[in-house]
Write a protein that holds these residues in place. Structure first.
Motif, PDB file in Angstrom:
ATOM      1  N   ALA A 165     -13.335  -3.962 -22.055  1.00  0.00           N
ATOM      2  CA  ALA A 165     -13.574  -5.383 -21.784  1.00  0.00           C
ATOM      3  C   ALA A 165     -14.420  -5.970 -22.916  1.00  0.00           C
ATOM      4  O   ALA A 165     -15.322  -5.308 -23.431  1.00  0.00           O
ATOM      5  CB  ALA A 165     -14.285  -5.553 -20.451  1.00  0.00           C
ATOM      6  N   PHE A 166     -14.133  -7.213 -23.293  1.00  0.00           N
ATOM      7  CA  PHE A 166     -14.829  -7.852 -24.415  1.00  0.00           C
ATOM      8  C   PHE A 166     -15.530  -9.129 -23.968  1.00  0.00           C
ATOM      9  O   PHE A 166     -14.959  -9.937 -23.234  1.00  0.00           O
ATOM     10  CB  PHE A 166     -13.836  -8.213 -25.528  1.00  0.00           C
ATOM     11  CG  PHE A 166     -13.366  -7.065 -26.353  1.00  0.00           C
ATOM     12  CD1 PHE A 166     -13.923  -6.799 -27.590  1.00  0.00           C
ATOM     13  CD2 PHE A 166     -12.342  -6.236 -25.890  1.00  0.00           C
ATOM     14  CE1 PHE A 166     -13.474  -5.741 -28.366  1.00  0.00           C
ATOM     15  CE2 PHE A 166     -11.885  -5.189 -26.657  1.00  0.00           C
ATOM     16  CZ  PHE A 166     -12.452  -4.928 -27.895  1.00  0.00           C
ATOM     17  N   TRP A 167     -16.763  -9.294 -24.458  1.00  0.00           N
ATOM     18  CA  TRP A 167     -17.449 -10.587 -24.366  1.00  0.00           C
ATOM     19  C   TRP A 167     -17.878 -10.953 -25.779  1.00  0.00           C
ATOM     20  O   TRP A 167     -18.745 -10.299 -26.364  1.00  0.00           O
ATOM     21  CB  TRP A 167     -18.648 -10.502 -23.432  1.00  0.00           C
ATOM     22  CG  TRP A 167     -19.318 -11.846 -23.184  1.00  0.00           C
ATOM     23  CD1 TRP A 167     -18.980 -13.055 -23.704  1.00  0.00           C
ATOM     24  CD2 TRP A 167     -20.460 -12.083 -22.347  1.00  0.00           C
ATOM     25  NE1 TRP A 167     -19.824 -14.052 -23.242  1.00  0.00           N
ATOM     26  CE2 TRP A 167     -20.747 -13.478 -22.404  1.00  0.00           C
ATOM     27  CE3 TRP A 167     -21.263 -11.275 -21.553  1.00  0.00           C
ATOM     28  CZ2 TRP A 167     -21.809 -14.053 -21.708  1.00  0.00           C
ATOM     29  CZ3 TRP A 167     -22.324 -11.848 -20.851  1.00  0.00           C
ATOM     30  CH2 TRP A 167     -22.585 -13.229 -20.923  1.00  0.00           C
ATOM     31  N   LEU A 168     -17.281 -11.999 -26.336  1.00  0.00           N
ATOM     32  CA  LEU A 168     -17.550 -12.432 -27.700  1.00  0.00           C
ATOM     33  C   LEU A 168     -18.557 -13.584 -27.699  1.00  0.00           C
ATOM     34  O   LEU A 168     -18.522 -14.444 -26.821  1.00  0.00           O
ATOM     35  CB  LEU A 168     -16.265 -12.887 -28.392  1.00  0.00           C
ATOM     36  CG  LEU A 168     -15.277 -11.827 -28.881  1.00  0.00           C
ATOM     37  CD1 LEU A 168     -14.757 -10.958 -27.744  1.00  0.00           C
ATOM     38  CD2 LEU A 168     -14.115 -12.500 -29.614  1.00  0.00           C
ATOM     39  N   PHE A 169     -19.427 -13.602 -28.716  1.00  0.00           N
ATOM     40  CA  PHE A 169     -20.417 -14.673 -28.888  1.00  0.00           C
ATOM     41  C   PHE A 169     -20.336 -15.174 -30.334  1.00  0.00           C
ATOM     42  O   PHE A 169     -20.131 -14.391 -31.263  1.00  0.00           O
ATOM     43  CB  PHE A 169     -21.844 -14.161 -28.640  1.00  0.00           C
ATOM     44  CG  PHE A 169     -22.069 -13.530 -27.292  1.00  0.00           C
ATOM     45  CD1 PHE A 169     -22.633 -14.248 -26.250  1.00  0.00           C
ATOM     46  CD2 PHE A 169     -21.745 -12.192 -27.078  1.00  0.00           C
ATOM     47  CE1 PHE A 169     -22.865 -13.657 -25.010  1.00  0.00           C
ATOM     48  CE2 PHE A 169     -21.975 -11.590 -25.852  1.00  0.00           C
ATOM     49  CZ  PHE A 169     -22.531 -12.319 -24.811  1.00  0.00           C
ATOM     50  N   HIS A 170     -20.553 -16.468 -30.523  1.00  0.00           N
ATOM     51  CA  HIS A 170     -20.600 -17.007 -31.887  1.00  0.00           C
ATOM     52  C   HIS A 170     -21.249 -18.388 -31.879  1.00  0.00           C
ATOM     53  O   HIS A 170     -21.136 -19.138 -30.905  1.00  0.00           O
ATOM     54  CB  HIS A 170     -19.196 -17.115 -32.489  1.00  0.00           C
ATOM     55  CG  HIS A 170     -19.147 -16.773 -33.946  1.00  0.00           C
ATOM     56  ND1 HIS A 170     -18.368 -15.762 -34.461  1.00  0.00           N
ATOM     57  CD2 HIS A 170     -19.812 -17.299 -35.013  1.00  0.00           C
ATOM     58  CE1 HIS A 170     -18.541 -15.682 -35.769  1.00  0.00           C
ATOM     59  NE2 HIS A 170     -19.407 -16.619 -36.132  1.00  0.00           N
ATOM     60  N   GLY A 171     -21.940 -18.712 -32.976  1.00  0.00           N
ATOM     61  CA  GLY A 171     -22.491 -20.052 -33.158  1.00  0.00           C
ATOM     62  C   GLY A 171     -21.440 -20.947 -33.784  1.00  0.00           C
ATOM     63  O   GLY A 171     -20.797 -20.567 -34.777  1.00  0.00           O
ATOM     64  N   ALA A 172     -21.262 -22.125 -33.246  1.00  0.00           N
ATOM     65  CA  ALA A 172     -20.214 -23.029 -33.741  1.00  0.00           C
ATOM     66  C   ALA A 172     -20.460 -23.459 -35.178  1.00  0.00           C
ATOM     67  O   ALA A 172     -19.512 -23.778 -35.912  1.00  0.00           O
ATOM     68  CB  ALA A 172     -20.118 -24.256 -32.830  1.00  0.00           C
ATOM     69  N   ASP A 177     -29.788 -14.523 -30.972  1.00  0.00           N
ATOM     70  CA  ASP A 177     -30.955 -14.922 -30.174  1.00  0.00           C
ATOM     71  C   ASP A 177     -30.501 -15.470 -28.820  1.00  0.00           C
ATOM     72  O   ASP A 177     -31.091 -15.157 -27.784  1.00  0.00           O
ATOM     73  CB  ASP A 177     -31.777 -15.983 -30.915  1.00  0.00           C
ATOM     74  CG  ASP A 177     -32.493 -15.418 -32.134  1.00  0.00           C
ATOM     75  OD1 ASP A 177     -32.715 -14.197 -32.173  1.00  0.00           O
ATOM     76  OD2 ASP A 177     -32.825 -16.202 -33.039  1.00  0.00           O
ATOM     77  N   ASN A 178     -29.461 -16.304 -28.851  1.00  0.00           N
ATOM     78  CA  ASN A 178     -28.923 -16.858 -27.610  1.00  0.00           C
ATOM     79  C   ASN A 178     -28.245 -15.786 -26.776  1.00  0.00           C
ATOM     80  O   ASN A 178     -28.404 -15.742 -25.545  1.00  0.00           O
ATOM     81  CB  ASN A 178     -27.911 -17.967 -27.934  1.00  0.00           C
ATOM     82  CG  ASN A 178     -28.507 -19.104 -28.730  1.00  0.00           C
ATOM     83  OD1 ASN A 178     -28.792 -18.947 -29.912  1.00  0.00           O
ATOM     84  ND2 ASN A 178     -28.687 -20.257 -28.113  1.00  0.00           N
ATOM     85  N   ALA A 179     -27.480 -14.926 -27.431  1.00  0.00           N
ATOM     86  CA  ALA A 179     -26.720 -13.906 -26.700  1.00  0.00           C
ATOM     87  C   ALA A 179     -27.651 -12.932 -25.976  1.00  0.00           C
ATOM     88  O   ALA A 179     -27.474 -12.659 -24.779  1.00  0.00           O
ATOM     89  CB  ALA A 179     -25.805 -13.148 -27.658  1.00  0.00           C
ATOM     90  N   PHE A 180     -28.650 -12.412 -26.691  1.00  0.00           N
ATOM     91  CA  PHE A 180     -29.547 -11.451 -26.075  1.00  0.00           C
ATOM     92  C   PHE A 180     -30.429 -12.090 -25.001  1.00  0.00           C
ATOM     93  O   PHE A 180     -30.970 -11.396 -24.138  1.00  0.00           O
ATOM     94  CB  PHE A 180     -30.425 -10.774 -27.132  1.00  0.00           C
ATOM     95  CG  PHE A 180     -29.672  -9.835 -28.040  1.00  0.00           C
ATOM     96  CD1 PHE A 180     -28.771  -8.913 -27.525  1.00  0.00           C
ATOM     97  CD2 PHE A 180     -29.855  -9.868 -29.420  1.00  0.00           C
ATOM     98  CE1 PHE A 180     -28.081  -8.040 -28.355  1.00  0.00           C
ATOM     99  CE2 PHE A 180     -29.172  -9.004 -30.263  1.00  0.00           C
ATOM    100  CZ  PHE A 180     -28.272  -8.085 -29.728  1.00  0.00           C
ATOM    101  N   ALA A 181     -30.576 -13.419 -25.068  1.00  0.00           N
ATOM    102  CA  ALA A 181     -31.378 -14.120 -24.061  1.00  0.00           C
ATOM    103  C   ALA A 181     -30.558 -14.502 -22.834  1.00  0.00           C
ATOM    104  O   ALA A 181     -31.119 -14.949 -21.819  1.00  0.00           O
ATOM    105  CB  ALA A 181     -31.993 -15.378 -24.678  1.00  0.00           C
TER     106      ALA A 181
END
Length: 535
Positions: free
Chosen positions: A472-479, A517-521
């Motif tokens: 399973a994947f959860w992807l994070f990125h800053g626009a 920073d956002n992802a880990f928070a």
């Protein structure tokens, strides 16, 4: 009269400081190769070099200089003074260097290595009389291997006793001057895990090109220093060593002063060379060697993993009250490009504290594995063009994988076999370069991870296929990521959807590259991860 008193006070103070230092016999008995030497170490204060020299060293020692209580940063350096292998300029190239560096938190060990025998009480006069003659070269040729062996033994001793001296085992370096530069440079080749220097600083060394051996994959970073007008003509030796490291694509810095001559050490000449040690401190700082490790991260145990002859430093965090009768999840955290190195510290900068929070440790007890990629390598097989922003990055999973990525995944399997791990709950996450490694790890090890959480990364969309469907994947990125194009995550997301892989995507409007920073928070980060199991 007042001036004389001040000078006498400084001399007596210096002698008292040195006398108070701990002196260690480097070998338990007679050093190998010089068992028959019977002469005794002595000192001379009146000579042509106009400085205190030590001579007739037959039993090598280390004189320890430790920072004040609470000021040690964990870095140690062995200091090898010079003196043409017949003497040691013990103050300017030894004790004075140590006294300066301890103020920066560095623990210092001044090495008295084996020297050619002197037959008078003035070794400097003997050197002057024999200079350039066959007997001088023969005496040095016989003692150089022994002196280098002492350098290696000194590094091994400090590493073996690292805890006693409050030293971090993989932050132990060596520096040396002139002949001591030969000792220093000699330790850069044919080393073992026990006596490998983690960094080295040859200062106006005698080390000709024919002395340069094979440069190992894990060759340490170098700081090289000399003067163009070196009176002994040794400047090319420094250039040769620099060029060899540069050609091997190893971390190296060269300072070539126009003036300074040979043997300037800590002497004051009213030249830029007077400040050389400040440049050395700056280099140490860039290497992360002057930074005191965050005590909050101490629960992450320092270890090393050897894979195919390569050393991968890593830190491992065990659950509170670790009980081997139970089974725990295992998480692999891959750091970004800025945390590469071999200090086994920097990789903990981002994300590691998430797993130290009381609420995390109580709600999600797990073993956390955080390896460190070397400075000259990457986690992922990627081509990066840094001439544009964001970088232009392409991936090719048909190419051989980078060895650190292979080592990290093999380490995961090793820990899973040796520790109390639930094989259905092994997870991977990473940021930036580590996110690219996360995507590639799932592709290359499709039966290993229950969930993957790549943060601001990308992967080879052409290679990705149904083999990744079990993860399973959860992807994070800053626009607004100006380093790694957000489209790389968007393209990977589209590929996952086309493969009908379980996925989730979070994009942060207005956020640049530091979306971790956002992802880990995110309060759901760990709960989502731990909700997945492999069959």
């Amino acid at each position: 009269m007042k001036t004389i008193c001040v000078v006498l006070y400084l001399v007596i103070s210096t002698a008292t400081v040195v006398a108070q230092q701990k002196v260690i016999q480097l070998y338990g008995g007679a050093p190998p190769g010089s068992e028959s030497w019977t002469w005794s170490e002595a000192e001379n204060d009146s000579n042509l070099w106009q400085t205190k020299v030590v001579y007739n060293v037959s039993r090598p020692t280390l004189t320890v200089f430790q920072p004040e209580e609470g000021k040690a940063n964990g870095t140690a350096v062995v200091i090898a003074p010079g003196g043409a292998f017949h003497a040691l300029s013990i103050n300017s190239e030894g004790y004075d260097v140590a006294k300066w560096l301890v103020q920066k938190g560095v623990t210092c060990f001044v090495l008295k290595y084996r020297l050619a025998r002197s037959f008078t009480t003035d070794p400097v006069a003997e050197v002057t009389a024999k200079w350039g003659k066959k007997e001088f070269d023969e005496a040095n040729a016989a003692v150089i291997p022994l002196a280098i062996a002492d350098g290696r033994e000194a590094i091994a001793y400090v590493r073996k006793h690292a805890e006693e001296f409050n030293v971090i085992p993989n932050r132990i370096g060596i520096m040396g001057f002139s002949a001591g530069g030969t000792v220093t440079s000699g330790t850069l080749f044919n080393y073992s895990r026990e006596n490998r220097p983690d960094f080295a600083a040859p200062v106006y060394p005698y080390f000709s090109k024919d002395m340069i051996g094979a440069i190992a994959k894990d060759a340490p970073p170098l700081f090289i220093l000399t003067a163009s007008n070196d009176g002994l003509g040794l400047a090319p030796h420094s250039v040769g060593l620099y060029s060899a490291w540069l050609e091997a694509k190893k971390d190296v810095e060269l300072h070539m002063y126009a003036r300074g001559d040979h043997g300037f050490g800590m002497r004051t000449q009213n030249l830029p060379t007077d400040k050389w040690i400040e440049r050395f401190a700056e280099w140490l700082d860039v290497q992360g060697l002057l930074k005191t490790p965050d005590p909050a991260l101490k629960p992450y145990v320092r270890k090393e993993y050897v894979h195919a002859g390569n050393i991968l430093p890593y830190r491992i965090l065990y659950p509170d009250n670790y009980d081997k009768s139970k089974k725990y999840p295992l998480i692999l955290l891959l750091h970004g490009g800025g945390e590469r190195g071999n200090d086994n510290d920097k990789q903990l900068v981002h994300g590691a504290k998430l797993f130290l929070k009381d609420e995390s440790r109580k709600a999600f007890p797990a073993i956390i594995l955080v390896p460190q990629c070397p400075q000259d390598s990457y986690w992922a097989a990627a081509n990066i063009d840094r001439s544009t922003q964001p970088f232009k990055i392409s991936f090719d999973y048909n190419a051989p994988p980078q060895w650190p990525l292979v080592a990290a995944n093999e380490l995961v399997k090793k820990i899973a076999n040796e520790e109390a791990i639930d094989p259905s709950r092994i997870y991977i996450t990473g940021l930036s370069m580590g996110a690219m490694g996360t995507f590639e790890s799932v592709y290359r090890y499709p039966d290993l991870y229950a969930a993957a959480l790549p943060i601001c990364g990308g992967g080879d969309t052409k290679a990705y296929d149904k083999r990744v469907k079990k993860t399973a994947f959860w992807l994070f990125h800053g626009a607004d990521d100006a380093v790694v194009d957000v489209n790389l995550s968007r393209e990977m997301l589209a590929k996952l959807k086309s493969l009908k892989v379980k996925n989730k995507y979070t994009e942060y409007p207005g956020v640049n590259h530091n979306s971790w920073d956002n992802a880990f928070a995110d309060p759901a980060f760990l709960s989502w991860m731990f909700s997945h199991k492999r069959k």
